[in-house]
Every structure is written in C-alpha cells, then in structure tokens.
Design an enzyme around this catalytic site. Structure first.
Site, PDB file in Angstrom:
ATOM      1  N   HIS A 145     -11.261   9.194  -0.995  1.00 21.87           N
ATOM      2  CA  HIS A 145     -10.441  10.485  -1.220  1.00 21.87           C
ATOM      3  C   HIS A 145      -9.839  11.222   0.524  1.00 21.87           C
ATOM      4  O   HIS A 145     -10.568  10.964   1.103  1.00 21.87           O
ATOM      5  CB  HIS A 145     -11.372  12.069  -0.781  1.00 21.87           C
ATOM      6  CG  HIS A 145     -10.092  12.943  -1.563  1.00 21.87           C
ATOM      7  ND1 HIS A 145      -9.492  13.496  -2.753  1.00 21.87           N
ATOM      8  CD2 HIS A 145     -10.240  14.560  -1.167  1.00 21.87           C
ATOM      9  CE1 HIS A 145      -8.613  14.295  -2.075  1.00 21.87           C
ATOM     10  NE2 HIS A 145      -9.412  14.905  -0.797  1.00 21.87           N
TER      11      HIS A 145
ATOM     12  N   SER B  58      -4.389  16.097  -1.272  1.00 21.07           N
ATOM     13  CA  SER B  58      -5.440  17.193  -2.026  1.00 21.07           C
ATOM     14  C   SER B  58      -4.775  18.014  -1.731  1.00 21.07           C
ATOM     15  O   SER B  58      -4.069  18.457  -3.021  1.00 21.07           O
ATOM     16  CB  SER B  58      -6.568  17.004  -0.780  1.00 21.07           C
ATOM     17  OG  SER B  58      -7.247  18.300  -1.634  1.00 21.07           O
TER      18      SER B  58
ATOM     19  N   ASP C 135     -12.797   8.101  -6.053  1.00 16.89           N
ATOM     20  CA  ASP C 135     -12.140   8.897  -5.184  1.00 16.89           C
ATOM     21  C   ASP C 135     -13.532  10.019  -6.474  1.00 16.89           C
ATOM     22  O   ASP C 135     -12.490  10.704  -7.267  1.00 16.89           O
ATOM     23  CB  ASP C 135     -10.483   9.737  -5.392  1.00 16.89           C
ATOM     24  CG  ASP C 135     -10.417  10.832  -4.829  1.00 16.89           C
ATOM     25  OD1 ASP C 135     -11.225  11.943  -3.879  1.00 16.89           O
ATOM     26  OD2 ASP C 135      -9.240  11.568  -5.177  1.00 16.89           O
TER      27      ASP C 135
END
Length: 502
Positions: free
Chosen positions: A165, A46, A130
C-alpha cells in the site's frame, strides 16, 4: 544583562509568535491561471483514491480523467462499515447495486449527469501485496466504471506484483521504504512510475520529465477561503505551476490527492515533491494542485461506521463531515472544486482554447401523448448541437441538430423532467433549467367482431390471394368470406391486431 526564567519564557513566546506570523505570510493566495478546462483531471492514493473517485462521479462535467491508486468504489462506505471496503474485502454485486442506485438517483441533481462518466479516461492501480485496500475493492472500482459506460479502451488497470500500500515511483527519495512495505511516507521506488502512468492515460504521450523542478514553482497557498472551516482540512495547500503556465500559456490542470498519514503535517512536502507529479508537469504544461487534509482527533458520526475520529488525516470517504460527503455539496468535495475553479479562472481559460457554450434557455414541453413528449428550447449562440436529458440521463443517441426533440417510449399518465445542454468544439454547457410534462392516459382499445368479408368492407383489413389480412399488423385472419369470423383490436390509427379487448 542577566535574564530570568520568566524573561526567557516571554522571549520564547515572542519568537514563536513571530515565526507563526512569518509562516502565515508565507501562504499566498491561490493563483488564477490560463487553464484548458477540457483537460482537468484528478488522481489520489488510498483515501485520496476514494476522493478522486467521488470527485469524478459528482463533478463529471469538470473532471475528464480519474486516477485511483488503491482506493474503492463510489459510496461503498456510505452503506457499509468502512472495513467492508478495505482489507481486500470482496465487494458483492448486491453492494454495487446499492451504490449504483445512488449514482442513478443523484444524477443531474446532487451530482452532475452520470452520462458524462462514460466519456472519462480512467487509470487504476493496486499492488498485489496491498493488504490495506487490496485488489478486490479495486476490482469493484473497475466493474463500477464499466457498469457506467466507460469503454475498455478508456479504462487502464494495473495490478503490480510485490507492491504494498504505497505510491509507486521509479526513483529513490529520502525516507522511502521498500516497495513491499506499507509504512510512512507511503511512497516507494517500485521501478514503476505511477505519476507518468496516470498522466499518460489522461493526456497521451508525454515529453521527457525534468528531475529537478525549480523550487520557485512550488507555491504554498492559503486554503482557508475554500474550506469553510472544515475540521479535516489544513489551512494551507500546495500547487505546482510550471514557468510557462505562470507566463500565461494555457495549461492543463491535475489534482493530486495524498492518502491517509500523508498530510504535510505528517510527512512534510514529500507527497508534493517525491511522487513524480511535478517532474512530468514541468515539461508538459500541467499545473498540479495538491490540496491538504489534516489530522482531526475529534469523533464524528459517520454514514455507516459509527462515531470515529480522523487521526490519520484521511480525505472524507466515510462521512466524517456530513452525509453528503460524496456529493457536490460535500464540504471537502466543494472545497476542492472551489480551488479548481479558482486556478481555472485566469484570462484565456476555456476548453481547448475556447469556451463551452451557455446553457440553453426557454425549454418547454408540449404535444403530450400516452408515450411521447415534444420539447423545444431557444437557440444558443455558437452551439453546434444539443443533448437532451430525462431525469439526468441522456436520451438522444447523437447530438440534436435543431432546437426541438420528441422523446418517445414514455409511460402513460407519468410526469417527467427534462433538461438540455448545448455543445461546441470546446465542450458541453451546464444543463438548462428543468421543464416537466405529464403524458396522457393510455388510449382505450376498440374491438370489432365480424366476418372477414365485413372487415375488408369496413376498411379494417384487406384481402390477397383469397386470404384476409389485418391493416397495420398484416396478420393473416384466414379465408376471405362471410363464414369466417374474427375479432380485431385497434391499437392505433389504421392498425389492427387479432385479439380481444379486456
């Protein structure tokens, strides 16, 4: 003895102060170890993926492998609102072109040379479920690396079905959510070993992992000597040091960067201990550095996203802490690089067991023409060759064996800047001090109009089989006689073409 409420309050304060002092003493200095500096890599999830990407472009001379788990392309949020770089947004060719201009313009100045990116090993991962970042921004990461010369053989890209995610592992850890869930701690058993995949992409086949790394190998260290009071970085970080590396064995170094909402203040040591990095590091002589960001609820101006706080403890990929956030001088970038330099400063450190050569000195320019410049520099002890850079871009196709080089294909009446690096088996040196030079004005062409016979008599042409041919270009001018008239333009010494002068 009876205690009053005031006494209990004072006792609580004293106890809190004692615990705080003990906690401060628990964070030791970051160790200096024997590191193979040709085997330094970085990966992150991320915001950590965005940061890993930034570190790879800015410090391309340091990081030889880059892993991006659900991140985005370099400088995306430097020009667009951060939402245009997430939520499975499509990154247009125009956006990538704008980002590329930064890569080009900063190469060799604000950043290391972009030419070194082509030699990096790249690992990319994203889940098809995601929706926080998503496949489209990651597709742009892949395109950006390809545009900067990374060959397909060095670029591994995995899109895993049903994965949200999250950081993927193949084992269960306390507090994990399902692989299809985007929730704290953002680490999930997905039946896929992300740490192994990334480290294998960088270092090749790995020895079997140790699923119970020794607790003593996890070191919580003092980050403050490196952070320059950056508001988004915690006072402590973590490093995992296998016993063999503590004992002086030369080891590799990997930097693992947590994502948003994964700081130690939010999920404790889960990213450090539950992602699998230390399991593989323990048996493969890999030191793993885990720098730590922190929550920052103060609003800051950003590059293209207005004024924002950083309540999730994200790494800086949008400009919270300066417009140079993606360059070598960016405060968080420089802090992480300083930690890397500290770990890699132990006795014996160097590339492949040796040391890269010193930077060349004495670089100078001479012999300018309208399209070339001669360069020369002093020899470097131990160098096996040299690379020449013009404006931060390497111009030689293969290593230069001598201490001189003529750069060609230049524009007339133009000032250029060159640097040179030295090479040996352990790597490439830093770049030399720059030398500048200006090419001469373009030579004015001279034209000659006369009979073909007269051209041959004057040495501008020759005859063969009854026809006349211009020297140099060998263009057929027609019959060799006094009746056919041709205009020849001289473009170089003894080189003529049929044409006219302006």
């Amino acid at each position: 003895m009876r205690t009053t409420r005031k006494d209990r309050f004072r006792l609580a304060l004293a106890l809190a102060a004692l615990l705080a002092a003990q906690g401060a003493r628990a964070a030791v200095a970051l160790p200096a170890l024997n590191v193979d500096t040709s085997q330094i890599t970085v990966s992150g999830l991320s915001s950590g993926g965005f940061m890993a990407n930034q570190l790879g472009y800015a410090y391309s001379a340091t990081f030889k492998g880059i892993g991006v788990f659900a991140g985005g392309p370099y400088m995306c949020a430097g020009h667009s609102n951060y939402t245009a770089c997430m939520y499975n947004a499509t990154i247009s060719a125009s956006m990538l072109s704008t980002m590329q201009a930064d890569i080009n313009n900063w190469s060799g100045t604000a950043n290391d040379s972009k030419s070194l990116v082509a030699g990096q090993k790249i690992y990319l991962f994203v889940g098809t479920s995601d929706y926080t970042v998503g496949p489209n921004p990651m597709n742009a990461v892949q395109t950006q690396y390809a545009n900067n010369g990374v060959p397909a053989a060095n670029l591994s890209y995995t899109q895993r079905s049903g994965t949200a995610h999250t950081f993927p592992t193949d084992f269960d850890s306390t507090g994990n959510n399902s692989c299809s869930s985007t929730a704290s701690p953002y680490i999930s058993n997905c039946g896929y070993d992300g740490a192994k995949a990334a480290l294998s992409a960088f270092y090749g086949t790995l020895s079997a992992r140790n699923d119970a790394p020794a607790a003593a190998n996890y070191i919580q260290f003092d980050q403050t000597p490196y952070t320059a009071n950056n508001l988004g970085m915690d006072s402590t970080g973590w490093v995992y040091v296998p016993a063999s590396c503590t004992g002086g064995t030369q080891c590799k170094l990997h930097v693992a960067l947590h994502g948003c909402a994964q700081t130690q203040g939010q999920i404790g040591d889960k990213f450090v201990k539950n992602t699998g990095y230390s399991r593989w590091a323990d048996t493969n002589q890999i030191i793993v550095l885990f720098p730590q960001a922190k929550v920052d609820n103060t609003s800051h101006g950003t590059s293209a996203s207005g004024s924002l706080a950083n309540p999730n403890g994200c790494w800086d990929w949008i400009g919270w802490y300066g417009s140079n956030f993606a360059q070598k001088a960016g405060s968080q970038m420089a802090a992480i690089k300083a930690m890397v330099d500290r770990v890699a400063s132990g006795t014996g450190s160097g590339g492949g067991g040796g040391t890269a050569p010193a930077a060349p000195s004495g670089l100078g320019t001479s012999g300018a023409t309208s399209s070339s410049m001669a360069l020369a520099w002093s020899a470097v002890s131990g160098a096996t060759g040299y690379n020449v850079y013009r404006g931060g871009n390497k111009v030689n196709a293969s290593a230069v064996a001598t201490t001189s080089y003529t750069d060609t294909g230049l524009a007339a009446s133009t000032t250029y800047s060159w640097t040179v690096t030295a090479l040996n088996a352990s790597g490439e040196s830093a770049q030399s001090a720059a030398a500048t030079g200006t090419t001469t004005a373009a030579t004015t062409a001279t034209c000659y109009t006369s009979s073909n016979y007269a051209h041959t008599q004057a040495g501008r042409a020759y005859q063969s089989g009854g026809y006349t041919y211009a020297n140099g270009s060998n263009q057929n001018m027609g019959l060799w006689n006094v009746f056919v008239t041709t205009t020849l333009k001289q473009t170089a010494s003894n080189y003529y073409v049929i044409g006219t002068c302006p």
